[in-house]
Design an enzyme around this catalytic site. Sequence first.
Site, PDB file in Angstrom:
ATOM      1  N   PHE A 150      28.779  43.159  51.538  1.00  0.00           N
ATOM      2  CA  PHE A 150      29.138  43.149  50.018  1.00  0.00           C
ATOM      3  C   PHE A 150      30.632  43.024  50.045  1.00  0.00           C
ATOM      4  O   PHE A 150      31.559  43.623  50.307  1.00  0.00           O
ATOM      5  CB  PHE A 150      28.780  44.772  49.427  1.00  0.00           C
ATOM      6  CG  PHE A 150      29.019  44.696  48.270  1.00  0.00           C
ATOM      7  CD1 PHE A 150      27.788  44.453  47.330  1.00  0.00           C
ATOM      8  CD2 PHE A 150      30.292  45.000  47.488  1.00  0.00           C
ATOM      9  CE1 PHE A 150      27.961  44.588  45.528  1.00  0.00           C
ATOM     10  CE2 PHE A 150      30.418  44.916  46.139  1.00  0.00           C
ATOM     11  CZ  PHE A 150      29.450  44.759  45.138  1.00  0.00           C
ATOM     12  N   ASP A 235      37.880  42.526  54.932  1.00  0.00           N
ATOM     13  CA  ASP A 235      37.798  43.388  53.803  1.00  0.00           C
ATOM     14  C   ASP A 235      37.914  44.759  53.826  1.00  0.00           C
ATOM     15  O   ASP A 235      36.558  45.262  54.343  1.00  0.00           O
ATOM     16  CB  ASP A 235      36.610  42.769  53.103  1.00  0.00           C
ATOM     17  CG  ASP A 235      36.308  43.332  51.678  1.00  0.00           C
ATOM     18  OD1 ASP A 235      37.018  44.438  51.311  1.00  0.00           O
ATOM     19  OD2 ASP A 235      35.308  42.741  51.025  1.00  0.00           O
ATOM     20  N   LYS A 292      40.692  49.302  45.252  1.00  0.00           N
ATOM     21  CA  LYS A 292      39.929  50.550  45.144  1.00  0.00           C
ATOM     22  C   LYS A 292      41.063  51.682  45.291  1.00  0.00           C
ATOM     23  O   LYS A 292      41.722  51.888  43.961  1.00  0.00           O
ATOM     24  CB  LYS A 292      38.983  51.028  46.249  1.00  0.00           C
ATOM     25  CG  LYS A 292      37.441  50.228  45.744  1.00  0.00           C
ATOM     26  CD  LYS A 292      36.424  50.564  46.574  1.00  0.00           C
ATOM     27  CE  LYS A 292      35.208  49.599  46.538  1.00  0.00           C
ATOM     28  NZ  LYS A 292      34.656  50.077  45.438  1.00  0.00           N
TER      29      LYS A 292
HETATM   30  C1  LIG Z   1      33.953  45.689  50.749  1.00  0.00           C
HETATM   31  C2  LIG Z   1      33.890  45.399  49.282  1.00  0.00           C
HETATM   32  N1  LIG Z   1      34.539  44.439  48.986  1.00  0.00           N
HETATM   33  C3  LIG Z   1      34.650  43.946  47.716  1.00  0.00           C
HETATM   34  C4  LIG Z   1      34.436  44.853  46.714  1.00  0.00           C
HETATM   35  C5  LIG Z   1      34.208  44.576  45.403  1.00  0.00           C
HETATM   36  O1  LIG Z   1      35.467  45.106  44.545  1.00  0.00           O
HETATM   37  P1  LIG Z   1      35.316  45.371  43.156  1.00  0.00           P
HETATM   38  O2  LIG Z   1      34.452  46.203  42.741  1.00  0.00           O
HETATM   39  O3  LIG Z   1      36.793  45.908  42.803  1.00  0.00           O
HETATM   40  O4  LIG Z   1      35.312  44.046  42.535  1.00  0.00           O
HETATM   41  C6  LIG Z   1      33.837  46.058  47.101  1.00  0.00           C
HETATM   42  C7  LIG Z   1      33.268  47.093  45.887  1.00  0.00           C
HETATM   43  O5  LIG Z   1      32.547  47.990  46.095  1.00  0.00           O
HETATM   44  C8  LIG Z   1      33.584  46.449  48.490  1.00  0.00           C
HETATM   45  O6  LIG Z   1      33.209  47.610  48.761  1.00  0.00           O
END
Ligand SMILES: Cc1ncc(COP(=O)(O)O)c(C=O)c1O
Length: 490
Positions: A150, A235, A292
């Site tokens: 994700f 990520d 976040k």
């Molecule tokens: C690992 C990871 N990458 C990217 C995202 C996307 O972030 P956003 O919701 O701020 O767009 C999330 C969101 O949960 C995430 O957990």
Amino acid sequence: MTFDLGTELADRAGESFSLHEKYLNPAMVRMLKTIGFDRTYVRAQGQYLFDVNDERYLDLLSGFGVFAVGRSHPVIKKALRDVLDADLPNLVQLDVSLLAGLLAERLLSHLPGQEKVFFCNSGTEAVEAAIKMARAATGRNKLIFCDHAFHGLTMGSLSLNGDHSFRDGFGPLLADTVRVPFNDLSALEAALAAGDVAAFFVEPIQGKGVHVPAPTYLAEAARLCRAHGALFVADEIQTGIGRTGKFLAIDHSGTLGGFPNPPATTTLGGAELRPRDPHTAGVDPDLVLVAKALSGGYVPVGAVAGKRWIFDKLFNRMDRAVVHGSTFGKNNLAMAAGLATLAVLEDEGLIANAALRGESLLRRLGALKSKYEMLADVRGQGLMLALEFGPPKSLALRAAWALLEKATKGLFCQTVIIPLFTRHRILSQVAGHEMYVIKLLPPLCLTQADEDWIVRAFDDVIADCHRMPSSIWDLATTLAGNTLKRKAGT
Ligand SMILES: Cc1ncc(COP(=O)(O)O)c(C=O)c1O
């Protein structure tokens, strides 16, 4: 008309569900009402939410990880008020702001090996930026991602999503993407072999399902990427900024992966930071993505930190100084929230607390496995934890489980989080579609009393799951019956 927030909130109190039903997302309202989560929260503090009756709830979601320092933190609030009171020249655009420079400097001090920062407004924007940077830097198109990954829900990050339930219906997504199983180095090596890959995007611990890779996986994956000229993109949008008990989750790899441990150079939040150098530590990513928690929960922010040569390829000429960016990126409120968040993590020892509480919860919840046959696994790192359930052995329970499976795969966990909430006032979530995994992602300021609250609640609810008849199975049967009726169109 003059605007007064207090009056608006007082005059329209109690209308949130009807307004959302009418103007926003009725499916969300229906879902909350069905599972009994339709409370009216009026106040929030630290790891707690308070409803209109002043009932206190323990928040194990932390706004999907944004409230690492806890809600309504006085230091973050003061930083934001100070920005407003100073009437700073915000978003001048043909200018460069001091706060963005300071946050970049502060962030990089926690990311040894990284040299530059790009700021944006969310996690998915950080992923989009990294996709463009990887293509610009390598001159290649192909992107590798993992099963169950994700990375966000805009078109680029969705193209790197490993779950069909998010992707279906939105194609065609980006071409030139390749999916590999998580934690599988041979598959990664095969995907890299042609030498045409721009980047491998990976979550050090996968958020959907809370999958933790083998200790050497990330370091080896980074080495493979480098050998094949592809960027390794960590990520850390969910795992970063202390969530797992170190500043980044990849910081665990250097110590767990059998690499020699260099001496610590600095600390943050009571946790040791190690220099991330390819010769001494486990993982030296080309790009690291955070978002976040950096926001302090208040002002959306995302950041891509990385090697200078990659940034130089993107912003390589004066006429390309704005080739990638966003109007609101680097805004003063977000930058101040980021600076305040990093200070609070350090001052309150929150990263060390995440490590301590995480270890203790892992041990105490893990001990429940010997009591309950349906509790198959308890895993995670720091305060990113998961409880995984599996099918029961006893005949009576097996029939009920089969009914739930027929209705919706993974429905069992929905029925577990309901009594956790209604009976124990614990807000938790199922870790992904069609999964038997409940995920805990609390603020990092969790206390011993909170920990006891969590263990007591899970013990009680899981015990109920092993009894037949019980209130949980009554609820489960009702939910399954409704789902089956809906599917049959009756
Ligand atoms: C690992 C990871 N990458 C990217 C995202 C996307 O972030 P956003 O919701 O701020 O767009 C999330 C969101 O949960 C995430 O957990």
